[in-house]
Scaffold this motif. Sequence first.
Motif, short mmCIF file in Angstrom:
data_model
loop_
_atom_site.label_atom_id
_atom_site.label_comp_id
_atom_site.label_asym_id
_atom_site.label_seq_id
_atom_site.Cartn_x
_atom_site.Cartn_y
_atom_site.Cartn_z
N THR A 33 27.73 24.92 6.82
CA THR A 33 28.68 25.46 7.81
C THR A 33 29.27 24.31 8.62
O THR A 33 28.58 23.32 8.90
N PRO A 34 30.53 24.42 9.04
CA PRO A 34 31.17 23.33 9.79
C PRO A 34 30.42 22.93 11.05
O PRO A 34 30.36 21.75 11.39
N LYS A 35 29.81 23.89 11.76
CA LYS A 35 29.15 23.56 13.03
C LYS A 35 27.95 22.64 12.84
O LYS A 35 27.55 21.93 13.78
N ASN A 36 27.36 22.65 11.64
CA ASN A 36 26.14 21.85 11.39
C ASN A 36 26.40 20.62 10.52
O ASN A 36 25.45 19.97 10.08
N ARG A 37 27.66 20.29 10.30
CA ARG A 37 27.98 19.23 9.32
C ARG A 37 27.43 17.87 9.73
O ARG A 37 27.14 17.02 8.87
N ASN A 38 27.29 17.62 11.05
CA ASN A 38 26.84 16.29 11.49
C ASN A 38 25.38 16.03 11.16
O ASN A 38 24.92 14.89 11.28
N ILE A 39 24.64 17.05 10.71
CA ILE A 39 23.25 16.82 10.32
C ILE A 39 23.18 15.82 9.17
O ILE A 39 22.21 15.10 9.01
N GLY A 40 24.26 15.73 8.38
CA GLY A 40 24.33 14.73 7.32
C GLY A 40 24.22 13.31 7.87
O GLY A 40 23.65 12.43 7.22
N THR A 41 24.74 13.07 9.08
CA THR A 41 24.62 11.75 9.70
C THR A 41 23.17 11.45 10.02
O THR A 41 22.71 10.31 9.88
N PHE A 42 22.44 12.48 10.48
CA PHE A 42 21.02 12.27 10.76
C PHE A 42 20.28 11.93 9.47
O PHE A 42 19.40 11.06 9.45
N ILE A 43 20.62 12.60 8.36
CA ILE A 43 19.96 12.33 7.08
C ILE A 43 20.20 10.88 6.65
O ILE A 43 19.30 10.21 6.14
N LEU A 44 21.41 10.36 6.88
CA LEU A 44 21.70 8.96 6.54
C LEU A 44 20.88 8.01 7.42
O LEU A 44 20.40 6.97 6.95
N ALA A 45 20.71 8.37 8.69
CA ALA A 45 19.90 7.54 9.60
C ALA A 45 18.45 7.52 9.14
O ALA A 45 17.78 6.48 9.16
N LEU A 46 17.94 8.69 8.72
CA LEU A 46 16.57 8.77 8.23
C LEU A 46 16.40 7.95 6.96
O LEU A 46 15.40 7.25 6.78
N LYS A 47 17.41 8.04 6.08
CA LYS A 47 17.36 7.26 4.83
C LYS A 47 17.28 5.77 5.14
O LYS A 47 16.50 5.03 4.51
N GLU A 48 18.06 5.30 6.12
CA GLU A 48 18.03 3.88 6.48
C GLU A 48 16.67 3.49 7.06
O GLU A 48 16.14 2.42 6.75
N TYR A 49 16.10 4.37 7.89
CA TYR A 49 14.78 4.11 8.45
C TYR A 49 13.74 3.95 7.33
O TYR A 49 12.93 3.01 7.33
N LEU A 50 13.78 4.85 6.34
CA LEU A 50 12.80 4.80 5.24
C LEU A 50 13.04 3.59 4.34
O LEU A 50 12.09 2.98 3.84
#
Length: 405
Positions: A33-50
């Motif tokens: 859904t458009p309202k939750n699209r920025n969660i993808g940015t969090f996933i990229l941040a988590l990927k970089e952390y790992l």
Amino acid sequence: LGEHLPGLLQMVPEYHASLVPKVYPDLIEALLTPKNRNIGTFILALKEYLTDLTNHMDEGRPLVSFFPFCGPEIFLSMGLVPLNSEVLPFIVAIALADGVNSELDEAERDGLPGHVCGFQKVPLKAIENGLLPKPDLFITNTAPCDSSNIMYQLINKRLNVPVVMVDSPYYNNTKAFKYYLDEFKKMIEKLEKATGSTLDEDRLRRHVEMGNETLKYLYGLQELRRHVPCPDPGMHRVLDTLAVMMAGANEKLTDYMRICYEEAKERVELGTTFLPENKKEIRTLWSYSHLPNMLSLPSWLEDEFGSTYLECSLSSLPAENVGYVDTGSVESMIEGLAWRSFNFPMHRNVMGHTDIHKNDMLTVARAYQAQAALFGGNQTCKYAWTLPKIMSDVLEEELGIPSIT
């Protein structure tokens, strides 16, 4: 998405493709859904952390597992690998329907009761089973509860890994913080002695500045959520908490908070909302915890009832209590990080008197103009078993707000 899924799965590694059927279907639906699209940015941040984590492990750096409310900046400044071994299973529980069930079941077969905190049970079993790396050292404070502290004693015995404790006082006054700061400094000394690494001032400043930037947008969001209607979708609350737990680890965590802030600010300026057109907002305070294994629940509550997720005791980090870390000197940075840890959710509002939690939630309810409250709890937070009744009574008596547990 359905018609394209078979083709998409052929483009990803076999392991990743095997995970797709295990992801909560309602979570996938909510993420699209458009309202939750920025969660993808969090996933990229988590990927970089790992990625950073595994690269630095390959370099042979000492691996330090730290309790989530300590923050990673000190460890990063020493060139150590900061493994948040309790947050990673948390994220698995968020995403996958079978989550960490096998580790929990195995821990209970081992004799660990169901009412002992899963935050430590799961990493213990995951490390024993080779699903998480075994650290060289565990760092934890003695908050929030006996359940957590007893598990660290067991972790020390079972894994034969040293545990460095930062002793947490029961009070929130100046004398208590002075004691906690002294304990925090002793932790750094023990860390240097155990690993042979020393704290680098420039590196510490860089990571602290990243963390301050993340907090700047978090504080801005907390102000924006006071507007009616609430401009910030509820699925962010869990991820906001995780972003602050990992604050300073990388700039993508700041990107996540910044985009959340910019989208919410734009809604306020335009007078728009992410709620469905036919829904009247029910401004809802979550008076205890979010439910990580039901990440999409807040999104469903918004769509079904117009119930927005204003704040909870795990996502609330008031700027007036915490502020920013002063980067002027090593001493000021250590003191600022200790102060943030001292005032972090669960350390501030669980360790001592119930009045702290009660008054914090009353303050948020008033500031955010809450109309209803939802108490999300779990059986392992034993100190909270009587809290729903206390909170529902005080919210009803002080503000006329009804509660659901």
